[in-house]
Write a protein that holds these residues in place. Sequence first.
Motif, PDB file in Angstrom:
ATOM      1  N   TRP A 162      67.993  35.183   9.433  1.00  0.00           N
ATOM      2  CA  TRP A 162      69.223  35.906   9.700  1.00  0.00           C
ATOM      3  C   TRP A 162      70.431  34.979   9.693  1.00  0.00           C
ATOM      4  O   TRP A 162      71.322  35.139   8.877  1.00  0.00           O
ATOM      5  N   ARG A 163      70.456  33.985  10.584  1.00  0.00           N
ATOM      6  CA  ARG A 163      71.637  33.125  10.670  1.00  0.00           C
ATOM      7  C   ARG A 163      71.327  31.729  10.127  1.00  0.00           C
ATOM      8  O   ARG A 163      70.337  31.129  10.489  1.00  0.00           O
ATOM      9  N   PRO A 213      80.616  32.434   8.518  1.00  0.00           N
ATOM     10  CA  PRO A 213      79.294  33.074   8.480  1.00  0.00           C
ATOM     11  C   PRO A 213      79.331  34.317   7.583  1.00  0.00           C
ATOM     12  O   PRO A 213      80.290  35.081   7.611  1.00  0.00           O
ATOM     13  N   THR A 219      74.399  32.789   4.279  1.00  0.00           N
ATOM     14  CA  THR A 219      73.616  34.010   4.454  1.00  0.00           C
ATOM     15  C   THR A 219      72.176  33.650   4.093  1.00  0.00           C
ATOM     16  O   THR A 219      71.926  32.624   3.464  1.00  0.00           O
ATOM     17  N   GLU A 239      75.718  33.902  17.864  1.00  0.00           N
ATOM     18  CA  GLU A 239      76.807  33.937  16.892  1.00  0.00           C
ATOM     19  C   GLU A 239      77.811  32.801  17.089  1.00  0.00           C
ATOM     20  O   GLU A 239      78.325  32.230  16.133  1.00  0.00           O
ATOM     21  N   GLN A 242      76.838  29.782  15.325  1.00  0.00           N
ATOM     22  CA  GLN A 242      76.984  29.836  13.868  1.00  0.00           C
ATOM     23  C   GLN A 242      78.436  29.587  13.450  1.00  0.00           C
ATOM     24  O   GLN A 242      78.706  29.005  12.411  1.00  0.00           O
TER      25      GLN A 242
END
Lengths: 403, 64
Positions: A162-163, A213, A219, A239, A242
């Motif tokens: 995901w991150r 991001p 991605t 988040e 990131q």
Amino acid sequence: MRRSSFLIRPFDYLGLLFGIAAILAVLYYWDPTRVMIKRLAPGAETRFEQMPKGATDLALADLLTLNEAAAVDMRRRTLINKVFGVSGLPLDLMPQRIIRDVEKTPGAVKKCLSPTGPSLVHLWSRMDTIIMRGIGCEARFYRDWRNLAGIDELTGHMQNRWRNYAIAYFRPVQANGRLILYQQGLAATYHDQHRLIEAWVAEGYTVAAMNMPGYGDNTCYDLERYCADPPMGGIYDKELVQNFAPPVIALNHAMAQTSFERIAMVGVSSGAWVTLVAAALDPRIDLSVPVAGVLPLSLLQGKEESARGIVVGLTDIASVLDLAVMGADRPGRRQIQIFNRFDRCCFYGPRPESYAGDLQRSAAVLGGRLDLLFDESHARHKISDWALRRIMAAIDGGAGRAE
Amino acid sequence: MSVPARIALVLALAALIAAVALWWSGGAWQYGALPTRGLVRAAAFALGAFCCIGVSAWIRQRLS
């Protein structure tokens, strides 16, 4: 003869109309005339000259609260804890994976979504492919840059599939001892600034370029390249990390390679917000330059509101103005905030003038230097030549040099 | 070629050269003094002018 002129004349005059339209199109879009059009447009005075209501009654005493070094240190520790979940800046946080000389050996990529190369990409590619441009596909176009020793890709994977983050680290052959962290904003990638980065590398600057991001390589679209390693997980699985870990990681990596006499960070638009916070978190950044962004939250309007998401949770600890002061909190540290007064997008007008003096004084009390500049040379959402000249003068001239 | 067609040709050419030069100046895309959108529009109008002049020349040739 009459029949022929009856047929020919409409095309001649239509051609003339098209020719006039072509000239008008150049004048309509050319930066100097665009500024004139913006100045003369209905409502221009309200939009670009007058201070909006909320700006004149800002509670500056609540927004500018840092007046001694110990208070800054304490606030910084709280911020670091909020972002990284540890009490001190994670100076040992390194990239999970480094792909050396990606311009020569790019490695396997899933698919080049925008394979036209930098000179044609904006003419031939769709926006959704432009914002997905990856270094594995683009680096070969940078291979022949003057003074480029190599491009290293620094990557890490934070949350399972995901991150992730990917930083392009440009190494010059002849280095001038200065590092520039470049943070791109939304709806673009740093590849859009390839000419700027090329010029920096040619001058001997080491450059670490980062995307927001969800853009470019940030991605898990290319799962095998970026998100196949076990994720960092734990405290890095959020988040805020990131957004704000890549500048710290880029700096950690850079300083492990060599020492730098000066470190600068430049960010545009949403990247300006990342620059603001990165400079507040990391005192190793000597000069920070947020361009076309960064206002106190109470002054945000329209599409500027999206910036709240970047600093959510952080402005409870330090206001946007305090964050700025933290980026210029000691002798040798400086922040230059550049605003495009006629910006067609956002962050336009004179709003920063309402607090500029107080902000500069707050930084000066701590020994740092904070400048707010208004770029009136264009009406676009960009770093202009005007701005760039001032940025480079500050990077090369140190904290004291002014324009 | 008629006078309006000559003027159209000069204007379209001047616009096209100016657009490319301004767009490319300082590094194109973000740094040029003309955005890509401006280049595309100016080029489209110039192309329209060239097409019209071409069609008019073609008709003139066919009918002479």
